[in-house]
Motif scaffolding. Structure first.
Motif, PDB file in Angstrom:
ATOM      1  N   ILE A  12      66.964  62.799  63.724  1.00 14.97           N
ATOM      2  CA  ILE A  12      67.553  62.199  62.523  1.00 14.97           C
ATOM      3  C   ILE A  12      69.038  62.533  62.433  1.00 14.97           C
ATOM      4  N   VAL A  13      69.370  63.787  62.688  1.00 19.90           N
ATOM      5  CA  VAL A  13      70.768  64.223  62.631  1.00 19.90           C
ATOM      6  C   VAL A  13      71.622  63.436  63.622  1.00 19.90           C
ATOM      7  N   GLU A  14      71.125  63.300  64.847  1.00 21.11           N
ATOM      8  CA  GLU A  14      71.866  62.568  65.881  1.00 21.11           C
ATOM      9  C   GLU A  14      72.028  61.097  65.518  1.00 21.11           C
ATOM     10  N   GLY A  15      70.926  60.460  65.144  1.00 23.23           N
ATOM     11  CA  GLY A  15      70.983  59.033  64.821  1.00 23.23           C
ATOM     12  C   GLY A  15      71.865  58.724  63.629  1.00 23.23           C
ATOM     13  N   LEU A  16      71.843  59.617  62.650  1.00 27.09           N
ATOM     14  CA  LEU A  16      72.599  59.380  61.426  1.00 27.09           C
ATOM     15  C   LEU A  16      74.085  59.636  61.598  1.00 27.09           C
ATOM     16  N   GLU A  18      75.909  60.034  64.785  1.00 26.58           N
ATOM     17  CA  GLU A  18      76.570  59.691  66.049  1.00 26.58           C
ATOM     18  C   GLU A  18      77.711  58.704  65.867  1.00 26.58           C
ATOM     19  N   PHE A  19      77.530  57.715  65.007  1.00 21.86           N
ATOM     20  CA  PHE A  19      78.549  56.673  64.872  1.00 21.86           C
ATOM     21  C   PHE A  19      79.270  56.724  63.527  1.00 21.86           C
ATOM     22  N   LEU A  20      79.072  57.813  62.802  1.00 23.97           N
ATOM     23  CA  LEU A  20      79.835  58.040  61.583  1.00 23.97           C
ATOM     24  C   LEU A  20      80.942  59.045  61.891  1.00 23.97           C
ATOM     25  N   PRO A  21      82.066  58.970  61.212  1.00 28.17           N
ATOM     26  CA  PRO A  21      83.190  59.873  61.506  1.00 28.17           C
ATOM     27  C   PRO A  21      83.008  61.283  60.958  1.00 28.17           C
ATOM     28  N   SER A  23      81.095  63.743  63.160  1.00 29.28           N
ATOM     29  CA  SER A  23      80.784  64.536  64.344  1.00 29.28           C
ATOM     30  C   SER A  23      79.295  64.838  64.490  1.00 29.28           C
ATOM     31  N   SER A  24      78.635  64.070  65.329  1.00 32.30           N
ATOM     32  CA  SER A  24      77.216  64.303  65.598  1.00 32.30           C
ATOM     33  C   SER A  24      77.025  65.599  66.379  1.00 32.30           C
ATOM     34  N   GLY A 164      83.022  68.986  66.466  1.00 31.86           N
ATOM     35  CA  GLY A 164      83.318  68.905  65.040  1.00 31.86           C
ATOM     36  C   GLY A 164      84.427  67.925  64.723  1.00 31.86           C
ATOM     37  N   PHE A 165      85.193  67.514  65.728  1.00 24.44           N
ATOM     38  CA  PHE A 165      86.308  66.614  65.465  1.00 24.44           C
ATOM     39  C   PHE A 165      85.825  65.185  65.205  1.00 24.44           C
TER      40      PHE A 165
END
Length: 270
Positions: A12-16, A18-21, A23-24, A164-165
């Protein structure tokens, strides 16, 4: 075998993210330490679920990928006469891939909560700068991207190698600073994600495939599917909202998260 609930949480963490600014990688490092899911097995698992997130992009952008490979209808040329092509993508991914290959071992050493906090804060400040001091928009749509803009975004993507960037945060902000609209920069970021994540994930799998055994199949499969489904929903939603949501909102979230992590490290510790 690890408990399945850990697979679901990390998926869930990765999917949510990954494409939000936001940092997955940073989120997975923090969550992994919080739930005691670290080590070689965890590293391999994270590579696998990233492939699930990549699949979501392919599903959502399949028409665009057909066009890039000359298999779809390119339609009417954009006003600038420039249409996005594979060379734009190539220019955008080479700087980060080259840097990651040369400095891979040094970058891996940065994967810890303390460095994630630094990345969250500095990355958030970079996005605020992009929102407040971006020049006049010269490329409103994705097809208006120039090679110079693609290269600038590609160089900025090197910043995301610091955990984290954020890859999407650094590239969207760089696109805006280069004169693209927020929406166009986001679309370009999503398209670049597939080759750069495939290359990075493929390389990591070759390095760590020995950590994967048949006993872990269900655990890995659950994480992959969860990551794919959540990323599918996250990307589809972000695409609709990116033209309205400023990067500063995500910056505020990053600052709050950094404070929470610092407090957690002080009180509980990782």
């Amino acid at each position: 075998m690890y408990e399945l609930w850990k697979s679901i949480i990390i998926g869930i963490v990765e999917g949510l993210t990954e494409f939000l600014p936001v940092s997955s990688t940073g989120h997975m490092i923090l969550v992994g330490h919080a739930i005691q899911f670290t080590g070689d097995k965890a590293d391999t698992f994270e590579v696998v679920i990233q492939l699930g997130a990549i699949l979501a992009i392919v599903v959502l952008y399949w028409r665009r990928f057909l066009v890039l490979f000359g298999l779809g209808d390119r339609g009417v040329a954009s006003p600038s006469g420039q249409r996005l092509n594979l060379m734009h993508i190539f220019i955008g991914i080479v700087p980060a891939l080259g840097t990651a290959y040369v400095l891979r071992d040094q970058i891996k050493k940065l994967f810890m909560p303390e460095t994630v906090v630094i990345g969250l804060v500095i990355g958030g400040l970079f996005m605020i700068v992009a929102e407040k001091w971006s020049p006049r928009i010269r490329s409103e749509k994705l097809d208006d991207f120039t090679y110079k803009q693609a290269f600038f975004v590609g160089v900025a993507q090197i910043l995301s190698l610091w955990p984290g960037f954020s890859r999407s945060g650094s590239t969207i902000a760089a696109g805006m600073l280069a004169g693209t609209s927020r929406a166009a920069a986001a679309d370009f970021t999503f398209l670049m994600a597939v080759p750069i994540m495939c290359a990075a994930s493929g390389y990591d799998l070759l390095k760590s495939y020995k950590n994967f055994s048949s006993d872990d199949f269900v655990f890995f499969a659950v994480g992959f599917v969860v990551s794919f489904l959540v990323a599918l929903a996250a990307v589809a939603t972000f695409i609709k909202l990116v033209g309205k949501l400023k990067l500063t909102y995500f910056s505020y979230y990053r600052f709050v998260l950094a404070i929470i992590v610092l407090v957690y490290m002080k009180v509980v510790g990782f």
